[in-house]
Design a protein around this motif. Structure first.
Motif, PDB file in Angstrom:
ATOM      1  N   ALA B 109       0.715  -1.166   0.249  1.00 52.87           N
ATOM      2  CA  ALA B 109       0.131   0.193  -0.120  1.00 52.87           C
ATOM      3  C   ALA B 109       0.839   1.081   0.181  1.00 52.87           C
ATOM      4  CB  ALA B 109      -0.851   0.178   1.053  1.00 52.87           C
ATOM      5  N   PHE B 110       1.548   0.793   0.750  1.00 52.59           N
ATOM      6  CA  PHE B 110       2.775   2.494   0.524  1.00 52.59           C
ATOM      7  C   PHE B 110       3.520   2.599  -0.586  1.00 52.59           C
ATOM      8  CE2 PHE B 110       6.985   4.144   1.814  1.00 52.59           C
ATOM      9  CZ  PHE B 110       6.996   5.171   2.591  1.00 52.59           C
ATOM     10  N   LEU B 111       3.832   1.098  -1.578  1.00 50.79           N
ATOM     11  CA  LEU B 111       4.736   1.419  -2.485  1.00 50.79           C
ATOM     12  C   LEU B 111       3.549   1.917  -3.238  1.00 50.79           C
ATOM     13  CD1 LEU B 111       6.920   0.880  -4.512  1.00 50.79           C
ATOM     14  CD2 LEU B 111       6.086  -1.129  -4.793  1.00 50.79           C
ATOM     15  N   THR B 112       2.171   2.076  -3.297  1.00 48.74           N
ATOM     16  CA  THR B 112       0.966   2.202  -4.064  1.00 48.74           C
ATOM     17  C   THR B 112       1.009   3.752  -3.893  1.00 48.74           C
ATOM     18  OG1 THR B 112       0.360   0.424  -3.639  1.00 48.74           O
ATOM     19  CG2 THR B 112      -0.779   2.076  -5.171  1.00 48.74           C
ATOM     20  N   THR B 113       0.997   4.300  -2.678  1.00 46.80           N
ATOM     21  CA  THR B 113       0.316   5.517  -2.291  1.00 46.80           C
ATOM     22  C   THR B 113       1.763   6.317  -3.170  1.00 46.80           C
ATOM     23  OG1 THR B 113      -0.287   5.083  -0.632  1.00 46.80           O
ATOM     24  CG2 THR B 113       0.539   7.311  -0.433  1.00 46.80           C
ATOM     25  N   LEU B 114       3.282   5.650  -2.947  1.00 46.12           N
ATOM     26  CA  LEU B 114       4.524   6.409  -3.108  1.00 46.12           C
ATOM     27  C   LEU B 114       4.359   6.617  -4.277  1.00 46.12           C
ATOM     28  CD1 LEU B 114       6.584   7.094  -1.208  1.00 46.12           C
ATOM     29  CD2 LEU B 114       8.494   5.305  -1.693  1.00 46.12           C
ATOM     30  N   ILE B 115       3.820   5.493  -5.485  1.00 50.40           N
ATOM     31  CA  ILE B 115       4.418   6.075  -6.453  1.00 50.40           C
ATOM     32  C   ILE B 115       3.169   7.061  -7.401  1.00 50.40           C
ATOM     33  CG2 ILE B 115       3.309   4.619  -9.017  1.00 50.40           C
ATOM     34  CD1 ILE B 115       4.181   2.338  -8.185  1.00 50.40           C
ATOM     35  N   ASP B 116       2.364   7.244  -6.202  1.00 53.13           N
ATOM     36  CA  ASP B 116       1.191   8.685  -6.377  1.00 53.13           C
ATOM     37  C   ASP B 116       2.611   9.919  -6.745  1.00 53.13           C
ATOM     38  OD1 ASP B 116      -0.554   7.807  -8.064  1.00 53.13           O
ATOM     39  OD2 ASP B 116      -1.919   7.241  -6.444  1.00 53.13           O
ATOM     40  N   LEU B 117       3.612   9.842  -5.524  1.00 50.33           N
ATOM     41  CA  LEU B 117       4.224  11.448  -5.139  1.00 50.33           C
ATOM     42  C   LEU B 117       4.208  12.208  -6.108  1.00 50.33           C
ATOM     43  CD1 LEU B 117       4.538  12.368  -2.348  1.00 50.33           C
ATOM     44  CD2 LEU B 117       6.868  11.693  -3.135  1.00 50.33           C
ATOM     45  N   PRO B 118       5.283  11.971  -7.233  1.00 53.48           N
ATOM     46  CA  PRO B 118       5.599  13.232  -8.088  1.00 53.48           C
ATOM     47  C   PRO B 118       3.957  13.808  -8.762  1.00 53.48           C
ATOM     48  CG  PRO B 118       7.072  10.505  -8.679  1.00 53.48           C
ATOM     49  CD  PRO B 118       5.480  10.649  -7.590  1.00 53.48           C
ATOM     50  N   PHE B 119       3.102  13.397  -8.732  1.00 56.63           N
ATOM     51  CA  PHE B 119       1.722  14.448  -9.028  1.00 56.63           C
ATOM     52  C   PHE B 119       1.426  14.904  -8.371  1.00 56.63           C
ATOM     53  CE2 PHE B 119      -0.197  10.228 -12.131  1.00 56.63           C
ATOM     54  CZ  PHE B 119       0.376  10.904 -13.067  1.00 56.63           C
ATOM     55  N   SER B 120       1.464  14.672  -6.753  1.00 56.81           N
ATOM     56  CA  SER B 120       0.970  16.185  -5.386  1.00 56.81           C
ATOM     57  C   SER B 120       1.603  16.394  -6.089  1.00 56.81           C
ATOM     58  CB  SER B 120       0.781  14.889  -4.757  1.00 56.81           C
ATOM     59  OG  SER B 120       1.884  13.765  -4.522  1.00 56.81           O
ATOM     60  N   VAL B 121       3.328  16.424  -5.748  1.00 56.01           N
ATOM     61  CA  VAL B 121       4.625  16.996  -5.364  1.00 56.01           C
ATOM     62  C   VAL B 121       4.156  18.611  -6.347  1.00 56.01           C
ATOM     63  CG1 VAL B 121       6.397  17.188  -4.952  1.00 56.01           C
ATOM     64  CG2 VAL B 121       5.813  15.306  -3.632  1.00 56.01           C
ATOM     65  N   SER B 122       4.710  19.634  -6.045  1.00 53.85           N
ATOM     66  CA  SER B 122       5.338  20.944  -7.083  1.00 53.85           C
ATOM     67  C   SER B 122       6.355  20.312  -8.129  1.00 53.85           C
ATOM     68  CB  SER B 122       5.308  21.905  -6.136  1.00 53.85           C
ATOM     69  OG  SER B 122       5.778  22.636  -7.406  1.00 53.85           O
ATOM     70  N   PRO B 123       6.285  20.316  -8.973  1.00 55.96           N
ATOM     71  CA  PRO B 123       7.758  20.116  -9.514  1.00 55.96           C
ATOM     72  C   PRO B 123       8.830  20.653  -9.158  1.00 55.96           C
ATOM     73  CG  PRO B 123       5.960  20.740 -11.540  1.00 55.96           C
ATOM     74  CD  PRO B 123       5.423  20.759 -10.398  1.00 55.96           C
ATOM     75  N   VAL B 124       8.347  21.890  -9.169  1.00 55.24           N
ATOM     76  CA  VAL B 124       9.408  22.706  -8.435  1.00 55.24           C
ATOM     77  C   VAL B 124      10.245  22.062  -7.266  1.00 55.24           C
ATOM     78  CG1 VAL B 124       9.966  25.126  -7.732  1.00 55.24           C
ATOM     79  CG2 VAL B 124       8.343  25.153  -9.528  1.00 55.24           C
ATOM     80  N   ILE B 125       9.607  21.428  -6.629  1.00 58.00           N
ATOM     81  CA  ILE B 125       9.822  20.890  -5.217  1.00 58.00           C
ATOM     82  C   ILE B 125      10.901  19.746  -6.119  1.00 58.00           C
ATOM     83  CG2 ILE B 125       9.188  20.023  -3.543  1.00 58.00           C
ATOM     84  CD1 ILE B 125       7.066  21.619  -2.846  1.00 58.00           C
ATOM     85  N   SER B 126      10.349  18.825  -7.016  1.00 57.11           N
ATOM     86  CA  SER B 126      10.543  18.332  -7.384  1.00 57.11           C
ATOM     87  C   SER B 126      12.091  17.561  -7.477  1.00 57.11           C
ATOM     88  CB  SER B 126       9.887  17.348  -8.798  1.00 57.11           C
ATOM     89  OG  SER B 126       8.519  16.976  -8.301  1.00 57.11           O
ATOM     90  N   GLY B 127      12.224  19.621  -8.580  1.00 62.18           N
ATOM     91  CA  GLY B 127      13.940  19.774  -8.221  1.00 62.18           C
ATOM     92  C   GLY B 127      14.308  19.874  -7.637  1.00 62.18           C
ATOM     93  N   LEU B 128      13.960  20.500  -7.054  1.00 62.65           N
ATOM     94  CA  LEU B 128      14.732  20.726  -6.065  1.00 62.65           C
ATOM     95  C   LEU B 128      15.545  20.290  -4.870  1.00 62.65           C
ATOM     96  CD1 LEU B 128      15.075  24.319  -5.411  1.00 62.65           C
ATOM     97  CD2 LEU B 128      13.415  23.971  -3.212  1.00 62.65           C
TER      98      LEU B 128
END
Lengths: 369, 295
Positions: B109-128
């Protein structure tokens, strides 16, 4: 090939699906695993196949310990309830799949594979459909293809998981007969799972009745029907009535009167009487019998089923009569007596220490008098 | 002539035999108008503007704008980054979907949720995140740099950021598909003696190919169009670490509108081609797709 299951236990998480199950399957026999859902029959089949691994216990194929082998090494044929045909492959490719994936040194030449697949297609009476895709076939045809595919690898044992479960009644009956013919012709050791008792009794050489993760009884269809060893089997196979009765002085009493059945050598106390709706004789009034009001009457094919309320708190029983006899009886009141019946007693029912542990059964033919 | 009783009763009793789900003509017209109007105003109009602006000064100007060395290198870089990120996510997506759909394990369940993380995090943070991980002030950056590996402000950083952002597309597309298909096809193949690899190649992959293709197309569209995360790790070195979206911004900020819109048009075109390709494939293989979903 002979298959022996020895003291198998299987747990899913902490929930036990099978508890200490042992079963000998003879070479070439057609055997049915029968039970309600949740009885562990499919789990047992999947353990034999190697699709699950047992928590404890061993499975032998012949003299070889198969429990150490993977599903690929066991060389079994498995037929799934929902066919599991490869939808992107033609019928012919489906059937030849098992031969095509063999390593080169064990793989027959392409022409031989094709010939064998076409032979099997003829065996399952689908010649001419080799280029079709599964989606273009009816349910019954798909299941035939699935069987041909399983037989193509010349399996040690053929395992079928509710093979007719997804088909309608008419097709089911046809395929049942057809499977019996195929089995008689090819002689594969075959195990099939079903929850349909009619299917099991009609098709199998021997039936394994399962309940709650354990085997209740193994026997021929006649054995199972005529000599059920436990109340569960009696109730699960065929129609049955059960009544709470009392034993007193070797006589069986229902409520406040004896019913003319004797069970000598049994200690006094409560017991449960089982009999089949068709194993009864009608009586014209009686001193010792079961009697009650007919509350409903239904014609089912060749017989008439009467629902009889015996009064008191007991549930009503069902009896079956030939239609002409049923119409001759007074429609409001009947008297009858079971001709074949069985008495089951819980150990706790009987205070006397002489009774065997758990369940004791008394089985009697007609009392004669 | 056959008598159609249905239509006969329709003509005599028009209001009584109306299907329960049918709407009045007015309601239908209104709904369609609203939907079309919305699409026109918010999708078609801006898209058209991009192309109109790009060709405002003619096709020659458009082509010369694209031929500019900096722009050209931006196009190449975008294709390179997508070319690396998409296959990586393809492999990851299949592996993750396989694991989630076909196995039971702790932390699923944790992995399933984690996969969605990039969708929910702002791209700027992803770069940061990557700047923090590989920056000069952190342990990893200097160590890698001492071996001559440059992550930030170089192609590896751009690839990492893009992979992170486009991470869910393939997996998200495949998980429900594979869960629905269950494991019996694989079990059938294994019981017939196929090895794990043969089972994957001959049974699983053909069963999921349409979902996989769709996921890859979406992943690719996003990989080429990503702006935020890439902008943070790029460093904006002209002709070297600017992808197409970054190049559009630079050109626009320099009031070079024709060039900016030319690159934007090309980018939009890539997205359009992706969508057209997807629709064409769906039309061409609609039977097979329907069969692989039902059966």
């Amino acid at each position: 090939m002979e298959v022996r299951v020895q003291n198998i236990r299987k747990e899913f998480g902490r929930y036990p699906a099978l508890e200490d199950v042992s079963l000998d399957i003879r070479s070439g026999e057609l055997i049915a695993l029968l039970g309600p859902s949740g009885s562990g029959k499919t789990t047992l089949l999947r353990l034999i196949a190697g699709l699950e691994s047992p928590t404890e216990g061993t499975i032998f194929f012949g003299n070889e310990d198969a429990s150490q082998k993977s599903v690929q090494q066991r060389n079994i044929g498995f037929v799934f309830q929902h066919y599991a045909l490869f939808r992107h492959m033609t019928v012919l490719d489906n059937i030849s799949f098992g031969l095509k994936v063999r390593p080169a040194n064990r793989r027959p030449p392409a022409a031989e594979i094709r010939r064998r697949a076409l032979d099997l297609l003829e065996l399952v009476q689908l010649s001419g459909l080799e280029k079709r895709y599964p989606a273009q076939l009816s349910g019954g045809q798909r299941q035939r293809v699935a069987l041909a595919r399983a037989m193509a690898v010349e399996p040690n044992v053929l395992l079928l998981d509710e093979p007719f479960g997804a088909l309608d009644a008419q097709v089911r009956k046809e395929l049942r007969k057809w499977l019996r013919e195929i089995h008689d012709r090819t002689g594969h050791t075959t195990v099939f799972v079903t929850h349909d008792q009619e299917e099991a009794l009609e098709l199998a050489d021997r039936v394994v009745v399962m309940s709650k993760g354990a085997i209740e009884q193994v026997g021929t269809p006649d054995d199972i029907y005529d000599h059920p060893v436990s109340p569960f089997v009696y109730g699960f196979i065929g129609q049955s009535n059960c009544l709470d009765v009392t034993l007193a002085g070797g006589e069986i009493w229902f409520e406040d009167r004896p019913i003319g059945l004797r069970a000598a050598n049994e200690p006094d106390g409560p017991a449960t009487l089982y009999f089949r709706p068709h194993d009864i004789e009608l009586l014209d009034g009686c001193g010792g019998c079961l009697a009650g009001l007919v509350t409903a009457s239904r014609r089912v094919a060749g017989t008439r089923h009467l629902e009889v309320s015996l009064g008191g708190t007991q549930p009503s029983v069902e009896i079956e009569l030939p239609p002409e006899r049923a119409s001759s009886t007074d429609h409001s009141r009947v008297a009858f007596r079971p001709t074949r019946w069985k008495l089951y007693r819980e150990a706790s029912d009987v205070a006397a220490a002489s009774v065997q542990a758990q369940t004791s059964a008394i089985e009697l033919a007609p009392t004669g008098t | 002539m056959a008598l159609d009783t249905g239509s006969a009763s329709n003509t005599t009793l028009p209001n009584l035999v109306k299907a329960a789900t049918s709407e009045t003509r007015l309601a239908r017209a209104t709904l369609i108008a609203v939907a079309l109007g919305f699409v026109g105003l918010f999708l078609l109009l801006p898209l058209a503007t991009v192309f109109i602006e790009a060709f405002r000064k003619g096709a020659d100007e458009f082509l010369s704008a694209l031929g500019d060395p900096e722009t050209f290198s931006a196009i190449l870089l975008t294709l390179t980054v997508a070319g690396i990120a998409v296959p990586l996510n393809l492999a990851f997506g299949v592996a993750a979907a396989w694991a989630i759909a076909k196995f039971e394990f702790k932390g699923k369940a944790f992995l399933t949720t984690l996969i969605d993380l990039p969708f929910s995090v702002s791209p700027v943070i992803s770069g940061l995140v990557f700047v923090l991980l590989f920056g000069a002030n952190n342990a990893l950056g200097p160590i890698l740099q001492s071996y001559g590996v440059q992550i930030l402000f170089a192609v590896p950083g751009l690839v990492l950021a893009t992979v992170f952002v486009t991470f869910p597309f393939v997996a998200r597309e495949l998980i429900p598909l594979m869960q629905e298909q269950g494991t019996s096809d694989e079990e059938a193949a294994l019981s017939l003696g196929a090895t794990g690899w043969q089972t994957f190649w001959h049974v699983t992959l053909p069963n999921i190919k349409w979902g996989l293709l769709y996921g890859v197309l979406l992943c690719n569209a996003r990989a080429m169009g990503e702006f935020g995360a890439v902008s943070v790790v790029s460093g904006h070195i002209r002709g070297e670490t600017n992808t197409m979206p970054l190049q559009v911004e630079i050109l626009y900020n320099e009031y070079n509108f024709v060039a900016a819109f030319a690159v934007a048009a090309l980018l939009a075109l890539l997205a359009l081609v992706t969508l057209i390709l997807k629709t064409a494939l769906e039309l061409r293989y609609s039977h097979e797709i329907a069969a692989s979903r039902s059966h």
